[in-house]
Motif scaffolding. Structure first.
Motif, PDB file in Angstrom:
ATOM      1  N   PHE A   1       3.540   0.562   2.878  1.00 40.90           N
ATOM      2  CA  PHE A   1       3.074  -0.212   4.023  1.00 40.90           C
ATOM      3  C   PHE A   1       2.696  -1.608   3.545  1.00 40.90           C
ATOM      4  CE2 PHE A   1       2.411   4.170   5.194  1.00 40.90           C
ATOM      5  CZ  PHE A   1       2.842   4.210   6.510  1.00 40.90           C
TER       6      PHE A   1
ATOM      7  N   GLU B   1       5.855  -0.285   8.061  1.00 38.44           N
ATOM      8  CA  GLU B   1       6.290   0.633   7.008  1.00 38.44           C
ATOM      9  C   GLU B   1       7.643   0.149   6.501  1.00 38.44           C
ATOM     10  OE1 GLU B   1       7.121   5.372   6.121  1.00 38.44           O
ATOM     11  OE2 GLU B   1       6.763   4.718   8.178  1.00 38.44           O
TER      12      GLU B   1
ATOM     13  N   ARG C   1       1.001  -4.495  10.622  1.00 37.72           N
ATOM     14  CA  ARG C   1       1.245  -3.517   9.556  1.00 37.72           C
ATOM     15  C   ARG C   1       2.568  -2.812   9.826  1.00 37.72           C
ATOM     16  NH1 ARG C   1      -0.850   2.051   7.796  1.00 37.72           N
ATOM     17  NH2 ARG C   1      -1.259   1.754   5.576  1.00 37.72           N
TER      18      ARG C   1
ATOM     19  N   VAL D   1       0.859  -1.181   0.000  1.00 39.25           N
ATOM     20  CA  VAL D   1       0.000   0.000   0.000  1.00 39.25           C
ATOM     21  C   VAL D   1       0.895   1.231   0.000  1.00 39.25           C
ATOM     22  CG1 VAL D   1      -1.733   1.295   1.304  1.00 39.25           C
ATOM     23  CG2 VAL D   1      -1.821  -1.208   1.260  1.00 39.25           C
ATOM     24  N   ARG D   2       0.668   2.114  -0.968  1.00 36.59           N
ATOM     25  CA  ARG D   2       1.444   3.344  -1.055  1.00 36.59           C
ATOM     26  C   ARG D   2       0.643   4.479  -0.441  1.00 36.59           C
ATOM     27  NH1 ARG D   2       2.610   0.184  -5.323  1.00 36.59           N
ATOM     28  NH2 ARG D   2       4.744   0.122  -6.108  1.00 36.59           N
ATOM     29  N   GLU D   3       1.280   5.179   0.479  1.00 34.52           N
ATOM     30  CA  GLU D   3       0.680   6.379   1.071  1.00 34.52           C
ATOM     31  C   GLU D   3       1.721   7.478   0.967  1.00 34.52           C
ATOM     32  OE1 GLU D   3      -0.820   5.619   5.019  1.00 34.52           O
ATOM     33  OE2 GLU D   3      -2.003   3.899   4.345  1.00 34.52           O
ATOM     34  N   GLY D   4       1.593   8.313  -0.075  1.00 33.37           N
ATOM     35  CA  GLY D   4       2.620   9.315  -0.341  1.00 33.37           C
ATOM     36  C   GLY D   4       3.909   8.620  -0.713  1.00 33.37           C
ATOM     37  N   ASP D   5       4.999   8.966  -0.031  1.00 29.24           N
ATOM     38  CA  ASP D   5       6.295   8.344  -0.299  1.00 29.24           C
ATOM     39  C   ASP D   5       6.518   7.101   0.543  1.00 29.24           C
ATOM     40  OD1 ASP D   5       6.959  10.273  -2.142  1.00 29.24           O
ATOM     41  OD2 ASP D   5       8.000  11.547  -0.693  1.00 29.24           O
ATOM     42  N   SER D   6       5.545   6.743   1.359  1.00 33.06           N
ATOM     43  CA  SER D   6       5.704   5.605   2.262  1.00 33.06           C
ATOM     44  C   SER D   6       5.055   4.354   1.693  1.00 33.06           C
ATOM     45  CB  SER D   6       5.072   5.915   3.623  1.00 33.06           C
ATOM     46  OG  SER D   6       5.721   7.012   4.221  1.00 33.06           O
TER      47      SER D   6
END
Length: 135
Positions: free
Chosen positions: A47, A56, A54, A40-45
């Motif tokens: 997960f 990072e 969960r 899962v991409r959240e911005g530049d992070s």
């Protein structure tokens, strides 16, 4: 803290191994010790759902040296740095993964080493399309 190096020789070019292993979308296909579902991409992070919950994941930038180091931030907030190298080998490529005993007792550390060995075996199978036994 102890460290243990786990390696696997893969009958493919170092470039092919690096390209496959560095593609984060491939993680669930081979790195079950880290990713049990899609990234899962959240911005530049990034997960992933892992056996630890969960987490990072942050990889170093793609590079020409075969370095796949990545930091994993555990649910506890602890950051584990995982050194990984794809090296040239006479039979193709050798992947070397350093497992570190952070927040693990001896049994958990041994289990982590075994999980990484299985992950590298799956990486080999994904890249070569074979199911060859460990030497």
């Amino acid at each position: 803290m102890r460290s243990h190096h786990v390696s696997r020789v893969i009958a493919a070019s170092p470039e092919a191994v690096y390209d496959y292993a560095s593609d984060v979308d491939n993680l669930p296909r081979w790195a079950a010790g880290l990713a049990q579902a899609a990234v899962v991409r959240e911005g530049d992070s990034l997960f992933v759902e892992s056996p630890m919950g969960r987490v990072e994941v942050r990889f170093v930038e793609r590079n020409r040296f075969g370095v796949l180091d990545h930091d994993v931030t555990l649910p506890t907030g602890t950051v584990v740095t995982n050194p990984v190298r794809v090296l040239s080998h006479p039979d193709g490529a050798e992947v070397v993964f350093t497992v570190r005993q952070i927040e693990l007792d001896d049994d958990e550390f041994a289990r982590d080493i075994e999980l990484v060995a299985k992950d590298l075996e799956r990486l080999d199978q994904q890249i070569t399309g074979t199911d060859r036994p460990r030497p």
